[in-house]
Design an enzyme around this catalytic site. Structure first.
Site, PDB file in Angstrom:
ATOM      1  N   HIS A 168      -8.191  -1.317  -9.602  1.00 43.28           N
ATOM      2  CA  HIS A 168      -8.166  -0.792  -8.244  1.00 43.28           C
ATOM      3  C   HIS A 168      -7.159   0.358  -8.153  1.00 43.28           C
ATOM      4  O   HIS A 168      -5.978   0.167  -8.442  1.00 43.28           O
ATOM      5  CB  HIS A 168      -7.758  -1.876  -7.238  1.00 43.28           C
ATOM      6  CG  HIS A 168      -8.530  -3.139  -7.363  1.00 43.28           C
ATOM      7  ND1 HIS A 168      -7.998  -4.376  -7.041  1.00 43.28           N
ATOM      8  CD2 HIS A 168      -9.805  -3.388  -7.773  1.00 43.28           C
ATOM      9  CE1 HIS A 168      -8.905  -5.317  -7.230  1.00 43.28           C
ATOM     10  NE2 HIS A 168     -10.007  -4.744  -7.688  1.00 43.28           N
TER      11      HIS A 168
ATOM     12  N   TYR B 238       4.380  -6.974  -5.619  1.00 39.54           N
ATOM     13  CA  TYR B 238       4.414  -5.511  -5.552  1.00 39.54           C
ATOM     14  C   TYR B 238       4.806  -5.030  -4.156  1.00 39.54           C
ATOM     15  O   TYR B 238       4.445  -5.609  -3.130  1.00 39.54           O
ATOM     16  CB  TYR B 238       3.086  -4.889  -5.990  1.00 39.54           C
ATOM     17  CG  TYR B 238       1.843  -5.449  -5.367  1.00 39.54           C
ATOM     18  CD1 TYR B 238       1.211  -4.801  -4.310  1.00 39.54           C
ATOM     19  CD2 TYR B 238       1.269  -6.627  -5.853  1.00 39.54           C
ATOM     20  CE1 TYR B 238       0.044  -5.303  -3.751  1.00 39.54           C
ATOM     21  CE2 TYR B 238       0.105  -7.144  -5.303  1.00 39.54           C
ATOM     22  CZ  TYR B 238      -0.507  -6.473  -4.244  1.00 39.54           C
ATOM     23  OH  TYR B 238      -1.647  -6.977  -3.687  1.00 39.54           O
TER      24      TYR B 238
END
Length: 474
Positions: free
Chosen positions: A71, A134
């Site tokens: 992605h 993240y």
């Protein structure tokens, strides 16, 4: 695999531009371990972009072999492992020469990686109970998924050597359906927006960036800087920089009540709107300044000289500079005596020479001409090289001259006589006229601009080429 303790914080470049792998110090004992997963000051000092994260996400994966990706998202990410271990794969899916470049690495809790917008991200867990965390610098939304770029995990061009073969790994049906490299539409670069694109400098910027689809141009009809709603109808997340080439430049009219209001509106209030937009969206702001911020009492003006404007126009330009300087990522390009496509001093003198008119021109105001093609090239240079942010003087190079000397040069090169130009003092020229005060010395120190690696062209050479282009008959 045991976790390595007490590494030094360190950065490692990768084959993908902007993707940087970091070693993180982890401190542990018989109780467990501790690390600073994200420490802005230390990491920015190490070279990590100050990407201003706004959201923290965690992906928990129960079984080894769980594989997610590839992605490419419309924001920057700082990725690390909270617990467990992963095999990470990153593919550059941005427009440009590095499209398709692949980087892989195994990460545990002692490592992290920075992934810029448009670089495809994938990982495969190598241990049970792995948590992948993240930071991102934009808020996730369902609408944002329409801006993603995807690549199939099994793409033959990327040829990622997964530790656990994909036919034995855990994949989602969506990830299995992603396109191969040949069918991927690269993620376009963020845009640069040029405001005031129909003025002299704006036209030169159009020519400078001709063919560059990442640069967008807006004149006053497309973006009216004096209207607040101009700033609300645009998705600023898709931009990296704004070049403000718009300004109120009617120096004498600025001394009137109507002109004063217009000058403050465009040169200060509008710049405040731009500065606020740049700060909120972490954009680079390029703002064009003027020698009129100084009173002209010094032989040459450096970037550090305090503001000493004489008239309303100079006051508004100084105020606009002060506002623009609060933007963390700013370039203020201070110039003088601008010559380009449109009405300007050289064009006026060339037409007078052609018509046989013998003008009186001031001979006690000195400086250098600034040709818009060179100002535009310098602005592009600052952005492309990511020069240190701040204020830069910029004019063309060469001998400092008076307006009368430049007028004589124009007359001579236009086929008339230098003696047709009569020198006169500023005081005599403007006697009994309503006019704004002007700095007598407009010469700018160019050493800081040269230090960026840009060599300003000679003003006399540019003038000769400008006149040969046929400007005198325009």
């Amino acid at each position: 695999m045991s976790l390595e303790f007490s590494k030094k914080l360190a950065a490692h470049e990768t084959p993908i531009p902007g993707v940087v792998l970091y070693d993180l110090p982890v401190h542990g004992d018989n109780r467990g371990w501790f690390k600073e997963n994200w420490q802005r000051a230390k990491m920015v000092t190490l070279g990590l972009p100050d990407f201003r994260p706004v959201q923290n996400n965690i992906s928990y994966n129960e079984k080894a072999g769980t594989t997610r990706g590839i992605h490419a998202e419309p924001w920057d990410k700082f990725i690390s492992v909270a617990t467990g271990r992963i095999f990470g794969a990153w593919v550059d899916l941005r427009e440009g020469p590095s499209f398709g470049t692949v980087f892989t690495a195994e990460l545990d809790a002692s490592q992290a990686i920075f992934i810029p917008r448009g670089v495809g991200n994938a990982f495969q867990t190598l241990e049970d109970n792995t948590a992948y965390t993240y930071l991102v610098n934009d808020h996730w939304s369902a609408d944002a998924q329409g801006q993603y770029t995807f690549l199939n995990l099994a793409d033959e061009t990327a040829a990622i050597d997964w530790p656990i073969p994909l036919d034995r790994a855990e994949l989602s049906d969506k990830d299995k359906a992603h396109p191969r490299m040949a069918d991927v539409t690269p993620m376009p670069a963020k845009k640069v927006l040029v405001l005031g694109a129909d003025g002299q400098l704006g036209k030169a910027l159009r020519a400078q960036y001709d063919g560059d689809t990442s640069v967008e141009f807006a004149g006053r009809t497309e973006f009216d800087l004096t209207r607040a709603d101009s700033f609300t109808g645009r998705n600023w997340k898709n931009y990296s920089a704004i070049i403000n080439a718009a300004a109120y430049t009617a120096v004498d009219t600025a001394e009137t009540a109507e002109g004063r209001a217009a000058s403050w509106s465009l040169n200060v209030a509008a710049v405040a709107h731009l500065a606020r937009t740049a700060v909120e969206h972490n954009l680079t702001l390029v703002h064009v300044s003027s020698d009129y911020v100084f009173d002209g009492s010094r032989e040459s003006h450096s970037e550090e000289e305090p503001f000493t404007p004489l008239g309303v126009y100079g006051q508004t330009k100084a105020a606009g500079d002060a506002v623009a300087s609060v933007v963390p990522r700013h370039y203020i390009v201070r110039t003088s005596w601008v010559i380009g496509e449109g009405n300007n001093f050289v064009r006026t003198m060339a037409n007078l020479a052609r018509r046989g008119v013998k003008p009186s021109v001031v001979n006690d105001q000195t400086g250098r001409l600034s040709f818009t093609e060179d100002i535009a090239a310098f602005i592009r240079h600052l952005l492309a090289t990511e020069a240190p942010y701040g204020t830069y003087n910029f004019t063309n190079d060469g001998q400092v001259k008076s307006w009368a000397e430049i007028a004589a040069d124009v007359f001579e090169q236009s086929g008339a006589s230098r003696s047709d130009v009569t020198g006169v003092t500023t005081a005599d020229y403007f006697r009994d006229k309503k006019a704004a005060p002007r700095p007598l010395s407009s010469a700018l120190d160019l050493s800081k601009a040269r230090a960026t690696g840009f060599d300003p062209a000679d003003a006399d050479e540019r003038l000769a080429a400008y006149l040969k282009s046929g400007v005198e008959t325009a």
